[in-house]
Design a protein around this motif. Structure first.
Motif, short mmCIF file in Angstrom:
data_model
loop_
_atom_site.label_atom_id
_atom_site.label_comp_id
_atom_site.label_asym_id
_atom_site.label_seq_id
_atom_site.Cartn_x
_atom_site.Cartn_y
_atom_site.Cartn_z
N LYS A 293 0.73 -1.20 -0.57
CA LYS A 293 0.42 0.09 -0.06
C LYS A 293 1.26 1.11 -0.32
CE LYS A 293 -4.32 -2.19 2.12
NZ LYS A 293 -5.09 -2.26 2.95
N ARG A 296 1.85 1.83 -2.90
CA ARG A 296 0.55 2.19 -4.64
C ARG A 296 0.92 4.11 -3.93
NH1 ARG A 296 -2.29 4.65 -7.04
NH2 ARG A 296 -4.10 4.17 -7.83
N ARG A 335 -3.40 -6.51 -5.28
CA ARG A 335 -4.70 -6.53 -5.63
C ARG A 335 -6.13 -6.01 -4.39
NH1 ARG A 335 -6.93 -10.38 -7.49
NH2 ARG A 335 -7.56 -11.74 -5.96
N GLU A 336 -5.24 -6.36 -3.68
CA GLU A 336 -5.55 -5.26 -2.56
C GLU A 336 -5.03 -3.81 -2.23
OE1 GLU A 336 -4.78 -8.39 0.63
OE2 GLU A 336 -6.17 -10.31 -0.35
N ASP A 338 -4.48 -2.51 -4.35
CA ASP A 338 -5.23 -1.75 -5.58
C ASP A 338 -3.48 -1.07 -6.62
OD1 ASP A 338 -6.97 0.15 -5.93
OD2 ASP A 338 -6.65 1.76 -6.16
N ASP A 370 -5.07 -8.46 -13.87
CA ASP A 370 -6.71 -7.88 -14.58
C ASP A 370 -5.90 -8.17 -15.46
OD1 ASP A 370 -7.47 -6.26 -12.26
OD2 ASP A 370 -5.59 -5.32 -11.37
N ARG A 441 -16.10 -2.96 -11.87
CA ARG A 441 -14.80 -2.60 -10.95
C ARG A 441 -14.27 -1.70 -10.73
NH1 ARG A 441 -13.23 -8.45 -10.32
NH2 ARG A 441 -15.45 -9.77 -9.84
N GLY A 442 -14.62 -1.19 -9.69
CA GLY A 442 -14.00 0.25 -9.55
C GLY A 442 -14.33 1.46 -9.79
N ARG A 446 -9.01 3.54 -11.26
CA ARG A 446 -9.29 1.77 -12.28
C ARG A 446 -10.86 0.69 -13.39
NH1 ARG A 446 -7.94 -3.30 -10.11
NH2 ARG A 446 -7.03 -2.91 -8.90
#
Length: 549
Positions: A293, A296, A335-336, A338, A370, A441-442, A446
């Motif tokens: 995170k 990210r 994925r968690e 983002d 993805d 999705r989102g 995203r």
């Protein structure tokens, strides 16, 4: 002295479907040459501008350079050789120079098939190139060519390679000249923004059998993270770059410096203006699960994972040192956080079947990255894997060594059936993603990014450029038995190259025998010194990550 660099016009329908990629090599070479006092430097990007040979020859003639330099990876080698043949016709007095990974290791092959090339720069080019250009400028070429390290050339009937040059020890001395590029032409399609490919490190401490990075760069060296961010800030502010991909094979190897890099990006508020992507290993994602995170937050939005193959047997063959069950977890962790994930599969080994292709699809869908890519198994001709498989290689047309053309033929499939199986995987994966995932999705970034990726795939599909399908005559399963790859069967390994390989193999075998003899001798001495059950144990194993560097 006028220097002209040319990027050859080669397209495969692979990576270029995502955008027009800036040839970073010319910026790094030009920057180093400018520091050495060479100012009259020009660049023609024949690939991005899709310049035909006749037009390219006219442009070269109009510039009247003293030196014409080209680089090439394996699939673009023939186009690079053709650029220098055009230069011979357009400016016959100019020195014709070739660099890049293919020429570095295959210089005997290249100089055998393209004798019009005056000199090959072998290895990391910046410092070698300055020494070479100074010799040409000062009138010491060709008299001094045997004194310059890192070159190969023809001398009559002989092919000569000078002593290998040392690697660049201080990477901070290399200041790329990004102004040499026409930035408005380099667009990353998923985001519709300008894209750059800087590097933070050179080399790789791992020795995957299919890869050449560790052989080409040799030493693993990491730049000062602050200097790298300086470079990125310049790209953003002065060249309008909105997305970059670190060129490193695995920028997360040096965990400490990668964290510093992210911290510096955040401190300068750059993630608000530029996002970025990397390639890395599954094991690094495991190691850094608590930092994802944070990565990210620093602007990292896209991670491509070298999952490589679905069967553990294949992973062992590639010397990847990863396990299949780790891939799914790594994708979930990203994925968690983002972060968009891209899973890379290698297909087309000798034991590939319809069932194993189906297995890779089911795994891809189960893991839920993805994006997914199925790359054709392609042993570079200068890697350990190629030496191991040489008797099985039937195709020596290097223009097809592009990961989208099936070079190796599986025992139980034709090449057309293999291509059709790969296309079936692509169709099913992206159709399901387009219908059930990407639009729903989102929100915001995203969704826009994923739909941008889908747009890139659809554009290449409609234009028949994806996987070079138009040229191969593939239009669906009904054409799998009529697809044609148009291999140039006249292309063969040069006798000089084969002799070089055989000599190297003999040297390696003798060295192995010596190592084994020394080991045996040391065992005997140890047994003599410590009789009975006493033993001396050493640490090792080779699976630890370089987390504390």
């Amino acid at each position: 002295m006028r220097i002209l660099f040319v990027h050859p016009n080669y397209r495969s329908g692979g990576a270029e479907i995502a955008g027009s990629w800036p040839p970073a090599w010319v910026a790094y070479l030009t920057g180093h040459l400018r520091q050495a006092g060479f100012d009259d430097i020009h660049f023609i990007d024949a690939m991005t501008n899709d310049i035909a040979d006749d037009d390219l020859g006219r442009q070269i003639a109009a510039l009247r350079p003293d030196v014409v330099g080209v680089t090439a990876i394996t699939p673009s080698i023939y186009r690079a050789e053709e650029v220098l043949r055009l230069a011979q016709q357009a400016v016959p007095d100019a020195i014709r120079m070739l660099g890049g990974v293919h020429a570095t290791f295959m210089y005997k092959q290249v100089l055998s098939e393209a004798p019009w090339i005056d000199v090959i720069v072998r290895g990391e080019g910046e410092e070698i190139l300055v020494n070479l250009m100074e010799a040409i400028r000062d009138g010491r070429w060709p008299a001094d060519r045997r004194r310059i390290h890192g070159l190969a050339f023809r001398d009559g009937d002989d092919i000569v390679a000078t002593q290998a040059a040392s690697t660049v020890k201080d990477l901070e001395k290399i200041k790329p000249d990004w102004s040499i590029l026409e930035w408005e032409k380099y667009i990353y399609i998923p985001l519709g923004t300008r894209v750059a490919i800087p590097n933070m490190a050179r080399g790789c401490p791992f020795t995957c059998s299919f890869c050449s990075q560790w052989k080409f760069w040799r030493d693993y060296r990491v730049r000062d993270p602050i200097a790298v961010v300086d470079e990125i800030e310049d790209l953003v502010e002065n060249h309008g770059v909105g997305f970059f991909i670190l060129a490193d094979e695995e920028p997360t190897i040096n965990r400490k410096k990668f964290i510093q890099f992210c911290e510096e990006l955040i401190a300068r508020d750059l993630p608000r203006r530029v996002q970025w992507g990397i390639n890395t290993r599954v094991t690094d994602i495991y190691r850094d699960r608590d930092l994802l995170k944070f990565y990210r937050k620093a602007g990292l939005v896209h991670v491509s994972l070298g999952t490589e193959a679905a069967a553990q047997l294949k992973l062992d063959r590639f010397n990847k040192e990863t396990k299949v069950d780790e891939n799914k977890t790594a994708i979930r962790l990203l994925r968690e956080a983002d972060i968009f994930t891209e899973a890379q599969f290698i297909v087309g080994l000798d034991n590939e079947t319809e069932e194993t292709l189906e297995e890779t699809f089911q795994m891809a869908w189960d893991w839920q990255p993805d994006l997914a890519n199925w790359a054709m198994y392609t042993p570079w001709p200068f890697t350990p894997l190629f030496q191991e498989l040489r008797d099985q290689v039937e195709i020596f047309d290097f223009s097809k060594y592009n990961f989208v053309t099936p070079i190796m033929k599986p025992d139980a499939m034709t090449r057309g059936e293999l291509l059709d199986g790969v296309m079936k995987n692509y169709r099913r994966f992206y159709m399901r993603k387009a219908l059930f995932h990407y639009p729903w999705r989102g929100t915001g970034y995203r969704r826009r990014y994923l739909l941008g990726c889908l747009k890139a795939f659809l554009k290449a599909g409609v234009q028949r450029t994806f996987y070079d399908l138009g040229k191969a005559g593939y239009w669906g399963p009904q054409t799998k038995n009529t697809v044609h790859f148009d291999f140039d069967d006249t292309r063969q390994l040069a006798e000089a190259q084969l002799e070089d390989w055989e000599a190297a193999a003999d040297r390696a075998a003798r060295a192995k025998e010596r190592r084994e003899a020394v080991k045996a001798q040391m065992k005997e001495r140890a047994a003599f010194r410590m009789p009975g059950d006493a033993a001396v144990k050493a640490c090792g194993g080779g699976t630890e990550q370089l987390s504390d560097l």
